[in-house]
Write an enzyme that holds these catalytic residues in place. Structure first.
Site, PDB file in Angstrom:
ATOM      1  N   THR A 246       0.845  -1.204   0.000  1.00 33.74           N
ATOM      2  CA  THR A 246       0.000   0.000   0.000  1.00 33.74           C
ATOM      3  C   THR A 246       0.875   1.248   0.000  1.00 33.74           C
ATOM      4  O   THR A 246       0.605   2.210  -0.726  1.00 33.74           O
ATOM      5  CB  THR A 246      -0.925  -0.011   1.239  1.00 33.74           C
ATOM      6  OG1 THR A 246      -1.682  -1.220   1.213  1.00 33.74           O
ATOM      7  CG2 THR A 246      -1.870   1.171   1.243  1.00 33.74           C
TER       8      THR A 246
ATOM      9  N   ASP B 294      -6.897  -2.887  -3.240  1.00 35.90           N
ATOM     10  CA  ASP B 294      -6.246  -3.764  -2.275  1.00 35.90           C
ATOM     11  C   ASP B 294      -6.983  -5.102  -2.278  1.00 35.90           C
ATOM     12  O   ASP B 294      -8.154  -5.157  -2.678  1.00 35.90           O
ATOM     13  CB  ASP B 294      -6.346  -3.108  -0.894  1.00 35.90           C
ATOM     14  CG  ASP B 294      -5.186  -3.502   0.003  1.00 35.90           C
ATOM     15  OD1 ASP B 294      -4.352  -4.316  -0.425  1.00 35.90           O
ATOM     16  OD2 ASP B 294      -5.112  -2.987   1.138  1.00 35.90           O
TER      17      ASP B 294
ATOM     18  N   ARG C 100       6.201  -3.331   8.939  1.00 35.53           N
ATOM     19  CA  ARG C 100       5.088  -3.071   9.863  1.00 35.53           C
ATOM     20  C   ARG C 100       5.440  -3.567  11.272  1.00 35.53           C
ATOM     21  O   ARG C 100       5.148  -2.904  12.265  1.00 35.53           O
ATOM     22  CB  ARG C 100       3.803  -3.755   9.362  1.00 35.53           C
ATOM     23  CG  ARG C 100       2.639  -3.553  10.346  1.00 35.53           C
ATOM     24  CD  ARG C 100       1.331  -4.095   9.826  1.00 35.53           C
ATOM     25  NE  ARG C 100       0.855  -3.352   8.689  1.00 35.53           N
ATOM     26  CZ  ARG C 100       0.273  -3.899   7.630  1.00 35.53           C
ATOM     27  NH1 ARG C 100       0.093  -5.188   7.576  1.00 35.53           N
ATOM     28  NH2 ARG C 100      -0.129  -3.143   6.635  1.00 35.53           N
TER      29      ARG C 100
END
Ligand SMILES: Nc1ncnc2c1ncn2[C@@H]1O[C@H](COP(=O)(O)OP(=O)(O)OP(=O)(O)O)[C@@H](O)[C@H]1O
Ligand SMILES: [Mg+2]
Length: 368
Positions: free
Chosen positions: A90, A134, A242
Site C-alpha cells: 500500500t 487492495d 510493519r
C-alpha cells in the site's frame, strides 16, 4: 537473517481459489495491520521513492518507468504488487501516485462486489489517476470482467435491460493506472494477472534495511535509540517493516514505563523479552510449530493438515501466516511428502538434529 526469498513462486504454484486464511495470531508479531498500526501509519508511511527503503530491484524499475511515463506525459502501466502482509504494498502504491503527481483512488476487492461499485469507481477516474485495489484476489467475477476492457482498452461495457431487450453501451474512460495489491497472488485468475504490465513481488527486508526503517521511525516518533538497540529491534522484526514499526512503539513504551529517556541495547533486549519476541523474531506459536514438527513427528515429513491440526490452527493460516517467515529463516522446508524441520530449526529450539537431517544439505530458504 537470510535475505533471499523462499524460492517459491506463488504465481506458478497454485491456481485454484481457496478460502482466505483467518489470521489468529494476535500478538505483537502479527504482520496484519492492527488499530494502533493504523493510527501511527499516516506519519510513518513513506511519501516519495527516496524515503522508501529496500526492495531495490522494484524501486529501480519503478524509477525508470515513472520517469519515462512522465516524459511522455502518459499514464504508468498497470502494476500488481504481491507478497506477505506488512511489506509495503500500500505504501509503494501511494508513493507511485505521489511521484506521478497523480490522484489516488483507494478501494479494495471485497468492496467492489456489484457492477455499480466498479462502474462508480471507474467513473470518478480522471486522466493519469491511480486506481488502487487492495486485496484484488477478492474481486467478484462480475467486477473482474468489467475491469478487463477497462484495463486493456480504457473502455467500459455497460448493459441495460433484460433478455431480448438487452443493450450494450461502450463508454470510453480516461487513461489511468490500476495498481492491484495482494498477499495471495496464486488466487488471482490468469486473465487478470496477464493484464498487468508489471507484476512485482515484494520480498522480506534485510536486517540492514530494517535498521534504516527502525531509525527513521524512531526519529519520526522522537524516540532516542542507541545504534545497537536499532539493530536489535531490526533483527527481530521478521523482515517486515510493519512489525519493525510496532516493535519501536513497544520498546518506546517499555523504556518510558521504566523511566529511561534513551533506548539502550539492554532496554531493547528486556522489552523484547517481555513481549516474548526471541532473537530470530519468533513468537511462542512459531516455536511451538517447530517443536511439534520435531518432537511429535520426528522432524517430518509431515502433511500440512496434520501439522495444523496438532497446532490447533487451520492449514491456510499455517501456510499463509506462519510458514513464509519460518521458510525464509531456513527452519522449515516444503517437500512433496510434507514439511520437514531443518538442522537450524533443531538448534533454534534446543534439540539435537539426527544425522539423517544433515545429509539433506539444503541451504536456508531452499525447497526440494
Ligand atoms: N519500504 C519501506 N520503507 C519505510 N517504511 C515502510 C516501507 N514499507 C512499509 N513501510 C512501513 O510499514 C507499514 C506497513 O506497510 P504497508 O501498509 O504498505 O504494507 P502492505 O504490504 O500494504 O500490507 P498489507 O498486505 O497488510 O496490506 C507502513 O505503514 C510503513 O510505515
Ligand atoms: Mg496494504
Amino acid at each position: 537473517m537470510p535475505t533471499s526469498h523462499d524460492g517459491e513462486n506463488p504465481l506458478e504454484k497454485r491456481t485454484e481459489k481457496r478460502s482466505d486464511a483467518k489470521e489468529r495470531r494476535t500478538g505483537v508479531l502479527s504482520a496484519k495491520e492492527s488499530l494502533s498500526d493504523k493510527k501511527s501509519d499516516q506519519s510513518l508511511r513513506p511519501k516519495m521513492l527516496a524515503e522508501y527503503i529496500g526492495q531495490a530491484r522494484t524501486r529501480a524499475m519503478l524509477e525508470m518507468s515513472i520517469a519515462a511515463a512522465k516524459t511522455r506525459g502518459d499514464a504508468l502501466d498497470h502494476i500488481l504488487f504481491y507478497g506477505p502482509p506488512g511489506l509495503g504494498k500500500t505504501s509503494l502504491s501511494n508513493v507511485i501516485a505521489n511521484e506521478m503527481g497523480a490522484r489516488i483512488h483507494l478501494s479494495s476487492g471485497p468492496s467492489l462486489e456489484r457492477p455499480r461499485d466498479i462502474i462508480g469507481l471507474l467513473n470518478q477516474v480522471e486522466t493519469g489517476d491511480v486506481l488502487f485495489i487492495d486485496e484484488i484476489h477478492r474481486l467478484s467475477r462480475i467486477a473482474e470482467e468489467l475491469l478487463y476492457p477497462a484495463m486493456e482498452d480504457y473502455v467500459i461495457d455497460l448493459t441495460a435491460g433484460k433478455g431480448h431487450a438487452t443493450r450494450t453501451m461502450r463508454l470510453a474512460l480516461p487513461k489511468f493506472t490500476l495498481i492491484g495489491a495482494t498477499t495471495k497472488a496464486a488466487m488471482l485468475s490468469n486473465a487478470l494477472r496477464d493484464r498487468f504490465g508489471f507484476v512485482c513481488r515484494l520480498d522480506f527486508y534485510t536486517v540492514e534495511e530494517l535498521a534504516l526503517i527502525v531509525a527513521r521511525t524512531a526519529g519520526i516518533l522522537s524516540v532516542s535509540c542507541e545504534d545497537a538497540a536499532v539493530t536489535m529491534v531490526a533483527s527481530r522484526a521478521r523482515g517486515t517493516p510493519r512489525i519493525a514499526n510496532r516493535l519501536v512503539r513497544l520498546v518506546r513504551d517499555f523504556a518510558q514505563y521504566k523511566g529511561h529517556e534513551v533506548v539502550t541495547e539492554d532496554i531493547a533486549k528486556q522489552a523484547l523479552e517481555t513481549y516474548q519476541v526471541d532473537v530470530q523474531g519468533l513468537d511462542p506459536t512459531d516455536r511451538r510449530l517447530l517443536t511439534i514438527l520435531i518432537d511429535s513427528y520426528g522432524g517430518g515429513p509431515v502433511g500440512i493438515e496434520t501439522l495444523a491440526a496438532t497446532l490447533g490452527e487451520d492449514s491456510d493460516t499455517v501456510e499463509d501466516v506462519y510458514e513464509p517467515y519460518l521458510i525464509q529463516c531456513g527452519y522449515i522446508q516444503r517437500t512433496p511428502r510434507g514439511r520437514i524441520a531443518t538442522p537450524s530449526a533443531y538448534a533454534h529450539v534446543g534439540r539435537t538434529a539426527p544425522g539423517g537431517q544433515l545429509s539433506l544439505n539444503l541451504q536456508p530458504g531452499q525447497n526440494i
